[in-house]
Design a protein around this motif. Sequence first.
Motif, PDB file in Angstrom:
ATOM      1  N   ALA A  67       0.864  -1.175   0.000  1.00 25.51           N
ATOM      2  CA  ALA A  67       0.000   0.000   0.000  1.00 25.51           C
ATOM      3  C   ALA A  67       0.904   1.230   0.000  1.00 25.51           C
ATOM      4  N   GLU A  68       0.585   2.153  -0.914  1.00 26.94           N
ATOM      5  CA  GLU A  68       1.304   3.416  -0.997  1.00 26.94           C
ATOM      6  C   GLU A  68       0.481   4.502  -0.301  1.00 26.94           C
ATOM      7  N   ARG A  69       1.091   5.678  -0.180  1.00 28.81           N
ATOM      8  CA  ARG A  69       0.417   6.794   0.481  1.00 28.81           C
ATOM      9  C   ARG A  69      -0.799   7.253  -0.321  1.00 28.81           C
ATOM     10  N   ALA A  70      -1.720   7.916   0.368  1.00 25.99           N
ATOM     11  CA  ALA A  70      -2.952   8.376  -0.268  1.00 25.99           C
ATOM     12  C   ALA A  70      -2.657   9.301  -1.448  1.00 25.99           C
ATOM     13  N   GLY A  71      -1.634  10.157  -1.316  1.00 26.77           N
ATOM     14  CA  GLY A  71      -1.296  11.061  -2.405  1.00 26.77           C
ATOM     15  C   GLY A  71      -0.848  10.333  -3.655  1.00 26.77           C
ATOM     16  N   PHE A  72      -0.135   9.220  -3.477  1.00 32.20           N
ATOM     17  CA  PHE A  72       0.302   8.424  -4.618  1.00 32.20           C
ATOM     18  C   PHE A  72      -0.897   7.770  -5.297  1.00 32.20           C
ATOM     19  N   ALA A  73      -1.831   7.251  -4.492  1.00 31.83           N
ATOM     20  CA  ALA A  73      -3.041   6.651  -5.049  1.00 31.83           C
ATOM     21  C   ALA A  73      -3.859   7.683  -5.814  1.00 31.83           C
ATOM     22  N   ALA A  74      -3.981   8.892  -5.266  1.00 35.23           N
ATOM     23  CA  ALA A  74      -4.721   9.951  -5.953  1.00 35.23           C
ATOM     24  C   ALA A  74      -4.034  10.348  -7.258  1.00 35.23           C
TER      25      ALA A  74
END
Length: 423
Positions: A304-311
């Motif tokens: 799992a990557e950070r939320a910013g990376f997912a966005a």
Amino acid sequence: MTRNAREVDVLIVGAGPAGLAAGAELAAAGVERVEILERDQEAGGMPRHCHHGGFGGRLDRTAYAWASATGSEYVPAGTSGPEYARRSVRAALTAGAALRTGVTVTGWAGPRAVETTGPAGLERITARAVVLATGARERPRSARLIPGTRPPGVYTTGELQQAVHRYGQRIGTRAVVVGNEPVGHAAAATLRAAGVHVVAMVTDQPDSPVRPRSRRTPLLTGATVTALTGRSRLSGVALRHDDGRTTTLHCDTVVLTGDFVPEHELARRGEILLDPGTRGPAYDAAYRTSRPGVFAAGNLLHAAERAGFAAQEGRAVAVPVLHRLAGTDEPAGHGRRLVVDAPLRWIAPNVTGPDGARPPDDRFVLRTARRLPRPLLVVSQDGRELHRQRSLLPAVPGRPLHLAADWVDRVDPHGTSVRISAL
């Protein structure tokens, strides 16, 4: 029971950072019927339960790389998780995307058609393009095969954050956090905010990529959890150290952090090819899966990557989706698979595109199972070396390792899989 049948232009499954960003980007680009489905009653994904800061801040790559190499923790400037989730929802709705919560996708009814159940009853939704953004979850104690008794007081990070911030439950008095990735430190911060003393943080890794924020919290490296003890309540965590010693940490709470797996059930039901390393859908740099017209983004692809990376991936997937709607996209499924050798765990994207597309930021993301001091990454196909790259910093578990993508156009489209090794 009769199902109501509807059609949309783009259907997005999952309203976390990736799904909301994709919906906002597509609606802002002029796509008229963009619909986002979320099985929970509230949209926003994991950030809803993460009350610490650092969400939505711009990533300082230099500072992040230095933190990874020196063992300090990097926390970007930004807002809290719940506020970040609210902003993401507002952005999607303001752009014109339709958001429906409490709706569960139960299966597929065609190449780009799904069956759902929700407040409106049973529905069959057909789309011109589908984006899977179902995210990831932490594996619970049962999936980690930790022996011992089954007492209360055992949490994953998500369960802990919901118990504290959503339901205001009393947790305990003494806790052990298993895991030393950033999510483990977020769990420790949540425990302290709830008035719980963190006895120790435990990792089976011999070296620590991140030191605890609190100097009063011991970090035990090279220690494996062998059992949980207690009957009416957890009483201890048994450990085996790399040197053969065994100890028991007395506590009434344990939080099992990290060990994320993609929520790939819907992809699996659709017979979409899964990557054995990430355990998410195999995909190319244009976020195309093995099913034509079905794309994927966010932590479904690489938990799992950070939320910013997912966005960021949610925004990026909008471009190939727009090409699909315009009829100008390349067919998926003709690229070469990318495979990694141990101790590398996975690479993302993990398929080369037929049109030579490169991943965002012109680089691939890898993860390693153990610490590698300045690894040499070698890319080869059928015994032919395509690229080699020396990392200037150590690679550590739980942190991304990046590989330049300037070798993609040298891949033989008729050759076998491309291999990435760390020497």
